[in-house]
Design a protein around this motif. Structure first.
Motif, mmCIF file in Angstrom:
data_model
loop_
_atom_site.group_PDB
_atom_site.id
_atom_site.type_symbol
_atom_site.label_atom_id
_atom_site.label_comp_id
_atom_site.label_asym_id
_atom_site.label_seq_id
_atom_site.Cartn_x
_atom_site.Cartn_y
_atom_site.Cartn_z
ATOM 1 N N GLN A 1 0.800 -1.218 0.000
ATOM 2 C CA GLN A 1 0.000 0.000 0.000
ATOM 3 C C GLN A 1 0.835 1.271 0.000
ATOM 4 O O GLN A 1 0.299 2.352 -0.233
ATOM 5 C CB GLN A 1 -0.917 0.008 1.228
ATOM 6 N N LEU A 2 2.136 1.154 0.265
ATOM 7 C CA LEU A 2 2.969 2.338 0.435
ATOM 8 C C LEU A 2 4.202 2.292 -0.456
ATOM 9 O O LEU A 2 4.729 1.224 -0.760
ATOM 10 C CB LEU A 2 3.418 2.488 1.892
ATOM 11 N N ARG A 3 4.640 3.468 -0.851
ATOM 12 C CA ARG A 3 5.915 3.652 -1.529
ATOM 13 C C ARG A 3 6.819 4.481 -0.622
ATOM 14 O O ARG A 3 6.338 5.237 0.225
ATOM 15 C CB ARG A 3 5.728 4.364 -2.863
ATOM 16 N N SER A 4 8.125 4.370 -0.799
ATOM 17 C CA SER A 4 9.049 5.135 0.028
ATOM 18 C C SER A 4 10.206 5.642 -0.817
ATOM 19 O O SER A 4 10.526 5.086 -1.882
ATOM 20 C CB SER A 4 9.579 4.283 1.188
ATOM 21 N N ARG A 5 10.832 6.712 -0.314
ATOM 22 C CA ARG A 5 12.027 7.260 -0.934
ATOM 23 C C ARG A 5 12.923 7.834 0.151
ATOM 24 O O ARG A 5 12.444 8.524 1.047
ATOM 25 C CB ARG A 5 11.673 8.350 -1.945
ATOM 26 N N ARG A 6 14.196 7.537 0.072
ATOM 27 C CA ARG A 6 15.157 8.065 1.031
ATOM 28 C C ARG A 6 15.340 9.561 0.782
ATOM 29 O O ARG A 6 15.598 9.992 -0.344
ATOM 30 C CB ARG A 6 16.474 7.332 0.880
ATOM 31 N N LEU A 7 15.209 10.352 1.847
ATOM 32 C CA LEU A 7 15.331 11.796 1.724
ATOM 33 C C LEU A 7 16.695 12.302 2.166
ATOM 34 O O LEU A 7 17.271 13.190 1.541
ATOM 35 C CB LEU A 7 14.250 12.496 2.570
ATOM 36 N N SER A 8 17.194 11.779 3.280
ATOM 37 C CA SER A 8 18.455 12.288 3.814
ATOM 38 C C SER A 8 19.067 11.283 4.771
ATOM 39 O O SER A 8 18.409 10.335 5.209
ATOM 40 C CB SER A 8 18.247 13.631 4.533
ATOM 41 N N SER A 9 20.326 11.520 5.073
ATOM 42 C CA SER A 9 21.039 10.745 6.071
ATOM 43 C C SER A 9 21.569 11.733 7.101
ATOM 44 O O SER A 9 22.436 12.550 6.802
ATOM 45 C CB SER A 9 22.195 9.974 5.429
ATOM 46 N N GLN A 10 21.022 11.687 8.304
ATOM 47 C CA GLN A 10 21.307 12.697 9.320
ATOM 48 C C GLN A 10 22.421 12.223 10.254
ATOM 49 O O GLN A 10 22.266 11.235 10.966
ATOM 50 C CB GLN A 10 20.045 12.982 10.126
ATOM 51 N N ARG A 11 23.516 12.942 10.244
ATOM 52 C CA ARG A 11 24.665 12.599 11.080
ATOM 53 C C ARG A 11 24.341 12.830 12.549
ATOM 54 O O ARG A 11 23.733 13.836 12.912
ATOM 55 C CB ARG A 11 25.868 13.440 10.654
ATOM 56 N N GLU B 1 18.602 7.486 8.971
ATOM 57 C CA GLU B 1 17.999 7.661 7.656
ATOM 58 C C GLU B 1 16.622 8.304 7.775
ATOM 59 O O GLU B 1 15.854 7.997 8.697
ATOM 60 C CB GLU B 1 17.857 6.314 6.939
ATOM 61 N N CYS B 2 16.326 9.193 6.865
ATOM 62 C CA CYS B 2 15.009 9.832 6.793
ATOM 63 C C CYS B 2 14.355 9.438 5.476
ATOM 64 O O CYS B 2 14.986 9.500 4.421
ATOM 65 C CB CYS B 2 15.162 11.352 6.884
ATOM 66 N N HIS B 3 13.092 9.025 5.551
ATOM 67 C CA HIS B 3 12.370 8.572 4.358
ATOM 68 C C HIS B 3 11.039 9.310 4.209
ATOM 69 O O HIS B 3 10.442 9.749 5.194
ATOM 70 C CB HIS B 3 12.085 7.072 4.423
#
Length: 302
Positions: A155-165, A270-272
């Protein structure tokens, strides 16, 4: 035909919100206006849609059947709007976005508000909560999630937005009084400022001397369920904290905090972006995701 649509959106929002008052807040209406819209709809349909008590509101059998058909019809309308919008360059319509409170307020919301300024016909419903959001049930167009994602669903799609140090840090006053920790695997003689939620203390993921990231579980007299307060406590000299770089960036730059073990590798979070699967992705949703990918702290390509 138009009169048959009157009240349908209010009815669906009332079910999703769990009551007249919450639906009124979401729709920017009065509670009375919501109740009257539902009453008119019931009169026109000739059925009772809700069981009403002083403490609860629940769907009748007819109401449940009608709700399921209304949701399906509204999804079809959104698909039609997305199909039409995909052929236009103008971004318009409502985008309902759910995000964590602090990260959303400091990082996500400013980007989306700037996007809305650039596109006057874009409407934003921004929802801030640290609780898990049911994207489908709460009819969220876009959800921002930090950390590991759960099992994938159809039901869902995802995409990686950023990698937060993440940064291990403390104030100059604290380090002058207590000294620097000898190693990232031992904090004997130091106070750790821990982030916890629902009785779970988040372990720190720190590099050993060889650069291998290892989870370190600490005990401390300081535990907070708000990252901003952890940062404030660190700046006040109460201990050592492990925090996202975007949260303490200014404090590191002006010297209120000092980063520790900077020569070693860093852990990151990781932020998605997540959104419901649909045949046609609305232009406003695609643009919002692309903009977040390019502008979020620690943004990544792809």
């Amino acid at each position: 035909m138009l009169d048959r649509l009157d009240g349908v959106a209010v009815f669906v929002e009332t079910v999703d919100a769990g009551g007249f008052a919450r639906a009124a807040e979401r729709l920017a209406l009065t509670r009375s206006a919501v109740a009257k819209a539902i009453a008119r709809l019931e009169t026109r349909l000739g059925v009772r849609l809700f069981h009403r008590t002083t403490r609860a509101l629940s769907l009748t059998e007819d109401g449940q059947i009608y709700y399921e058909r209304c949701v399906r019809a509204m999804d079809e309308l959104r698909e039609a709007e997305a199909l039409l919008e995909s052929g236009r360059q103008e971004v318009s319509g409502r985008l309902r976005v759910a995000m964590p409170v602090l990260f959303g307020r400091l990082c996500v919301a400013p980007i989306l508000l700037e996007l809305a300024r650039e596109h006057p016909n874009l409407e934003l419903d921004l929802c801030f909560s640290d609780r898990p959001t049911d994207i489908i049930a709460e009819r969220i167009d876009l959800a921002i999630r930090n950390g590991k994602l759960g099992p994938a669903t159809g039901q869902l799609r995802s995409r990686r937005l950023s990698s937060q140090r993440k940064v291990l840090c403390a104030s100059p006053h604290y380090l002058a009084a207590r000294g620097h920790p000898a190693d990232t695997q031992s904090f004997d003689g130091h106070d750790a400022l821990l982030y916890w939620r629902a009785d779970y203390v988040q372990p720190w993921t720190l590099p050993d001397v060889e650069g291998k990231l290892i989870e370190v579980t600490l005990s401390s007299r300081f535990r907070f369920d708000d990252l901003a307060v952890v940062a404030d406590a660190a700046a006040a000299g109460l201990g050592i904290a492990w925090l996202p770089h975007w949260l303490v960036r200014d404090s590191l730059q002006d010297g209120r905090l000092i980063a520790l073990f900077e020569e070693r590798p860093h852990a990151s979070v990781e932020c998605h972006a997540l959104w419901p699967v649909s045949q046609h992705m609305p232009l406003r949703l695609r643009l919002a995701i692309d903009t977040l990918v390019s502008r979020l702290p620690g943004a990544v390509e792809g």
